[in-house]
Design a protein around this motif. Structure first.
Motif, PDB file in Angstrom:
ATOM      1  N   THR A   1       0.750  -1.229  -0.110  1.00 27.99           N
ATOM      2  CA  THR A   1      -0.003  -0.151   0.089  1.00 27.99           C
ATOM      3  C   THR A   1       0.918   1.243  -0.020  1.00 27.99           C
TER       4      THR A   1
ATOM      5  N   SER B   1       0.818   4.887   2.060  1.00 23.13           N
ATOM      6  CA  SER B   1      -0.019   5.608   3.084  1.00 23.13           C
ATOM      7  C   SER B   1       0.095   7.106   2.730  1.00 23.13           C
TER       8      SER B   1
ATOM      9  N   ARG C   1      -0.104  10.975   4.381  1.00 25.15           N
ATOM     10  CA  ARG C   1      -0.325  11.582   5.518  1.00 25.15           C
ATOM     11  C   ARG C   1      -0.147  12.989   5.718  1.00 25.15           C
TER      12      ARG C   1
ATOM     13  N   ARG D   1      -1.803  12.907  10.628  1.00 25.89           N
ATOM     14  CA  ARG D   1      -1.936  11.533  10.839  1.00 25.89           C
ATOM     15  C   ARG D   1      -2.471  10.993   9.316  1.00 25.89           C
ATOM     16  N   GLN D   2      -2.579   9.629   9.245  1.00 27.07           N
ATOM     17  CA  GLN D   2      -2.673   9.146   7.673  1.00 27.07           C
ATOM     18  C   GLN D   2      -4.344   9.397   7.330  1.00 27.07           C
TER      19      GLN D   2
ATOM     20  N   LEU E   1      -5.224   5.926   2.243  1.00 26.87           N
ATOM     21  CA  LEU E   1      -4.156   4.733   1.805  1.00 26.87           C
ATOM     22  C   LEU E   1      -4.542   4.026   0.473  1.00 26.87           C
TER      23      LEU E   1
ATOM     24  N   LYS F   1      -9.923   7.954   5.661  1.00 26.34           N
ATOM     25  CA  LYS F   1     -10.079   8.073   7.327  1.00 26.34           C
ATOM     26  C   LYS F   1     -10.865   9.485   7.785  1.00 26.34           C
TER      27      LYS F   1
ATOM     28  N   SER G   1     -15.143   0.544   5.184  1.00 27.18           N
ATOM     29  CA  SER G   1     -13.557   0.335   4.856  1.00 27.18           C
ATOM     30  C   SER G   1     -13.317  -0.918   4.562  1.00 27.18           C
TER      31      SER G   1
ATOM     32  N   PHE H   1      -9.728  -2.565   4.368  1.00 24.08           N
ATOM     33  CA  PHE H   1      -8.809  -1.688   5.298  1.00 24.08           C
ATOM     34  C   PHE H   1      -8.882  -1.753   6.645  1.00 24.08           C
TER      35      PHE H   1
ATOM     36  N   THR I   1      -9.320  -1.056  10.269  1.00 18.65           N
ATOM     37  CA  THR I   1      -9.251   0.206  11.259  1.00 18.65           C
ATOM     38  C   THR I   1      -8.265   1.172  10.674  1.00 18.65           C
ATOM     39  N   MET I   2      -7.448   0.756   9.788  1.00 18.10           N
ATOM     40  CA  MET I   2      -6.577   1.643   9.148  1.00 18.10           C
ATOM     41  C   MET I   2      -7.311   2.654   8.383  1.00 18.10           C
ATOM     42  N   CYS I   3      -8.450   2.715   7.949  1.00 19.41           N
ATOM     43  CA  CYS I   3      -9.320   3.590   7.376  1.00 19.41           C
ATOM     44  C   CYS I   3     -10.922   3.431   7.561  1.00 19.41           C
TER      45      CYS I   3
END
Length: 176
Positions: free
Chosen positions: A103, A105, A107, A110-111, A114, A128, A141, A144, A146-148
């Protein structure tokens, strides 16, 4: 983290690599355990040294190699990636592009996005948001996790229209 190695552990990364090169350890967990028990390193430093020694982290690779690897078997998606990154960079000078193995990222503080080539013909961009409900092209999401909080599926450059740009811009704003 690398800058703190010498002051905190007494050795540079290169010196730690030399030390590990004299052992027969090859597995990540073995190296981490050995560094912690034999050299009293914290888990964070032991993990970092092991990843660098084994060249197993994304930072051990050139960014262009990571990107090339992601699109090697999905060349049709590379123009979508290029257009997304170009748009994200246009949002502000504080945008950081951080390629990983599978991937990229995007940012700010914070990110906020993605980018992932999901299939040979589909690119997913995860976004996000603090509090936004999935609606229309803005999906939950999915892969993805909890990353997004959301994801958008793209199959061609023209999918990056005003609606998508607005959503990316909103995620960027919330990340600042």
């Amino acid at each position: 983290m690398e800058e703190n190695l010498k002051p905190k552990t007494g050795k540079t990364l290169e010196q730690w690599k030399t030390v590990l090169g004299q052992t027969k350890l090859t597995k990540h967990s073995e190296i981490v355990a050995w560094l912690k028990s034999e050299h009293q390193l914290t888990h964070g430093f032991a993990n970092f040294i092991s990843l660098k020694f084994r060249q197993a982290d994304a930072a051990s690779f050139d960014e262009s190699e990571l990107i090339a690897s992601q699109y090697e078997t999905k060349p049709g998606l590379k123009p979508i990636y290029d257009a997304l990154v170009e748009y994200c960079r246009s949002l502000g000078p504080d945008v950081e592009i951080a390629p990983k193995k599978s991937t990229v990222s995007i940012r700010r503080k914070r990110q906020f996005a993605l980018i992932k080539p999901a299939t040979k013909t589909r690119m997913d961009i995860g976004l996000k948001f603090n509090d936004k409900k999935p609606l229309g092209r803005l999906l939950p999401s999915g892969p993805f996790g909890t990353m997004c909080t959301h994801r958008i599926e793209l199959t061609e450059v023209s999918d990056i229209d005003d609606e998508i740009k607005k959503l990316v811009r909103e995620a960027y704003a919330e990340a600042g």
